[in-house]
Motif scaffolding. Structure first.
Motif, PDB file in Angstrom:
ATOM      1  N   SER A 181      -9.931  27.060   4.528  1.00  0.00           N
ATOM      2  CA  SER A 181      -9.571  26.843   5.692  1.00  0.00           C
ATOM      3  C   SER A 181      -8.163  27.785   5.747  1.00  0.00           C
ATOM      4  N   ASP A 182      -7.626  28.233   4.616  1.00  0.00           N
ATOM      5  CA  ASP A 182      -6.295  29.207   4.968  1.00  0.00           C
ATOM      6  C   ASP A 182      -6.766  30.670   5.110  1.00  0.00           C
ATOM      7  N   TRP A 183      -7.786  30.970   5.535  1.00  0.00           N
ATOM      8  CA  TRP A 183      -8.546  32.494   5.704  1.00  0.00           C
ATOM      9  C   TRP A 183      -7.522  33.337   6.153  1.00  0.00           C
ATOM     10  N   ARG A 184      -6.679  32.714   7.290  1.00  0.00           N
ATOM     11  CA  ARG A 184      -5.816  33.684   8.080  1.00  0.00           C
ATOM     12  C   ARG A 184      -4.675  34.089   7.049  1.00  0.00           C
ATOM     13  N   THR A 185      -4.185  33.488   6.296  1.00  0.00           N
ATOM     14  CA  THR A 185      -3.196  33.845   5.621  1.00  0.00           C
ATOM     15  C   THR A 185      -3.192  34.089   3.992  1.00  0.00           C
ATOM     16  N   ASN A 186      -4.291  33.786   3.525  1.00  0.00           N
ATOM     17  CA  ASN A 186      -4.538  33.875   2.125  1.00  0.00           C
ATOM     18  C   ASN A 186      -5.444  35.087   1.780  1.00  0.00           C
ATOM     19  N   PRO A 187      -5.033  36.162   1.050  1.00  0.00           N
ATOM     20  CA  PRO A 187      -6.015  37.244   0.964  1.00  0.00           C
ATOM     21  C   PRO A 187      -7.001  37.095  -0.235  1.00  0.00           C
ATOM     22  N   ALA A 188      -6.831  36.249  -1.257  1.00  0.00           N
ATOM     23  CA  ALA A 188      -7.900  35.647  -2.064  1.00  0.00           C
ATOM     24  C   ALA A 188      -8.972  35.060  -1.372  1.00  0.00           C
ATOM     25  N   THR A 189      -8.756  34.352  -0.369  1.00  0.00           N
ATOM     26  CA  THR A 189      -9.993  33.611   0.348  1.00  0.00           C
ATOM     27  C   THR A 189     -10.638  34.671   1.063  1.00  0.00           C
ATOM     28  N   GLN A 190      -9.930  35.563   1.620  1.00  0.00           N
ATOM     29  CA  GLN A 190     -10.685  36.988   2.274  1.00  0.00           C
ATOM     30  C   GLN A 190     -11.611  37.761   1.276  1.00  0.00           C
ATOM     31  N   ILE A 191     -10.858  37.871   0.193  1.00  0.00           N
ATOM     32  CA  ILE A 191     -11.403  38.742  -0.902  1.00  0.00           C
ATOM     33  C   ILE A 191     -12.757  38.018  -1.335  1.00  0.00           C
ATOM     34  N   LYS A 192     -12.829  36.788  -1.632  1.00  0.00           N
ATOM     35  CA  LYS A 192     -13.956  35.970  -1.928  1.00  0.00           C
ATOM     36  C   LYS A 192     -14.995  36.059  -0.906  1.00  0.00           C
ATOM     37  N   TRP A 193     -14.512  35.751   0.345  1.00  0.00           N
ATOM     38  CA  TRP A 193     -15.626  35.850   1.376  1.00  0.00           C
ATOM     39  C   TRP A 193     -16.190  37.306   1.366  1.00  0.00           C
ATOM     40  N   GLY A 194     -15.465  38.237   1.359  1.00  0.00           N
ATOM     41  CA  GLY A 194     -15.941  39.621   1.491  1.00  0.00           C
ATOM     42  C   GLY A 194     -16.947  39.878   0.309  1.00  0.00           C
ATOM     43  N   LEU A 195     -16.422  39.532  -0.699  1.00  0.00           N
ATOM     44  CA  LEU A 195     -17.334  39.487  -2.140  1.00  0.00           C
ATOM     45  C   LEU A 195     -18.709  39.057  -1.741  1.00  0.00           C
ATOM     46  N   ASN A 196     -18.618  37.776  -1.533  1.00  0.00           N
ATOM     47  CA  ASN A 196     -19.895  36.998  -1.236  1.00  0.00           C
ATOM     48  C   ASN A 196     -20.912  37.762  -0.041  1.00  0.00           C
ATOM     49  N   TYR A 197     -20.043  37.910   1.044  1.00  0.00           N
ATOM     50  CA  TYR A 197     -21.020  38.902   1.979  1.00  0.00           C
ATOM     51  C   TYR A 197     -21.475  40.307   1.539  1.00  0.00           C
ATOM     52  N   MET A 198     -20.703  41.040   0.775  1.00  0.00           N
ATOM     53  CA  MET A 198     -21.336  42.124   0.195  1.00  0.00           C
ATOM     54  C   MET A 198     -22.558  42.020  -0.865  1.00  0.00           C
ATOM     55  N   ASN A 199     -22.265  41.069  -1.524  1.00  0.00           N
ATOM     56  CA  ASN A 199     -23.435  40.632  -2.673  1.00  0.00           C
ATOM     57  C   ASN A 199     -24.539  40.206  -1.900  1.00  0.00           C
ATOM     58  N   SER A 200     -24.562  39.329  -0.955  1.00  0.00           N
ATOM     59  CA  SER A 200     -25.627  38.550  -0.400  1.00  0.00           C
ATOM     60  C   SER A 200     -26.420  39.642   0.635  1.00  0.00           C
ATOM     61  N   ARG A 201     -25.582  40.790   1.333  1.00  0.00           N
ATOM     62  CA  ARG A 201     -26.124  41.476   2.116  1.00  0.00           C
ATOM     63  C   ARG A 201     -26.821  42.773   1.594  1.00  0.00           C
ATOM     64  N   TYR A 202     -25.788  43.270   0.679  1.00  0.00           N
ATOM     65  CA  TYR A 202     -26.157  44.618  -0.035  1.00  0.00           C
ATOM     66  C   TYR A 202     -26.416  44.628  -1.400  1.00  0.00           C
TER      67      TYR A 202
END
Length: 218
Positions: A181-202
């Protein structure tokens, strides 16, 4: 003379017949009681032949209909079998893709489950250090290339036209709440989401970077 002879012959025949009637009480069997095909008038022969042909035509038509029905049933069943095989193949392909994505993430040497102390703010150097640990060394350069172009490593970057947010420019940013839920202020949350997205899509960050180079988005 010809007429007299004919009359005599007829009279003889009649006389024989009369004598037979007078001299015997036995009934006389009528000649020609058995009917032969030759005795049937030509018109009736044609009619019977026509009926036979009609019966044969109806039988042939019924056989043809039965064959068509069987062929149609076979085509329908073949289509169902093909659809079932395709569905099974698609499911197997999806499972294999997921397995490869998991392997790709594992090969990266990173740990998307890694946790970091929550801070009020983060420097670019700190954010990159997080990404290196989460993404892994062999995928980090590709991940970094995308983040540099998407946000310049600014974890609060906001696209004024689309509303995309954060390091990886999630659109909308609220998608990253699937990680935390801290996606607005926590870079780690954003990085984890971005990695999951890149892995799942590409398949991996490098797969995403390859696509980005051709399309200027991912």
């Amino acid at each position: 003379m010809a007429s007299a002879t004919a009359v005599t012959t007829v009279g003889a025949v009649v006389g024989v017949a009369s004598g037979a009637d007078q001299g015997s009480s036995e009934p006389v069997e009528a000649a020609g009681t058995t009917t032969l095909l030759a005795d049937i008038p030509a018109g009736q022969q044609v009619q019977q032949a026509s009926l036979t042909e009609q019966v044969q035509a109806q039988s042939d038509a019924a056989d043809a209909t039965a064959r068509q029905t069987a062929e149609q049933d076979a085509r329908v069943q073949a289509a169902k079998d093909a659809a079932a095989k395709k569905k099974a193949a698609d499911e197997a392909a999806a499972k294999e893709k997921l397995r490869k994505q998991e392997e790709a993430a594992s090969r990266g040497g990173g740990d998307s489950r890694a946790s970091f102390p929550v801070q009020a703010s983060y420097t670019i150097a700190q954010v990159k250090a997080m990404a290196q640990q989460i993404v892994g060394a062999d995928q980090f350069s590709c991940f970094s290339n995308i983040v540099t172009r998407e946000s310049g490593w600014n974890y609060t970057a906001t696209n004024p036209s689309s509303g995309a947010y954060g390091l990886v420019q999630s659109n909308p940013g609220s998608k990253m709440a699937s990680v935390a839920s801290d996606w607005r202020t926590n870079p780690a949350t954003q990085i984890k989401w971005g990695l999951n997205y890149m892995n799942s899509r590409y398949g991996s960050p490098c797969g995403a970077w390859q696509f980005w180079q051709s399309h200027n988005y991912y």
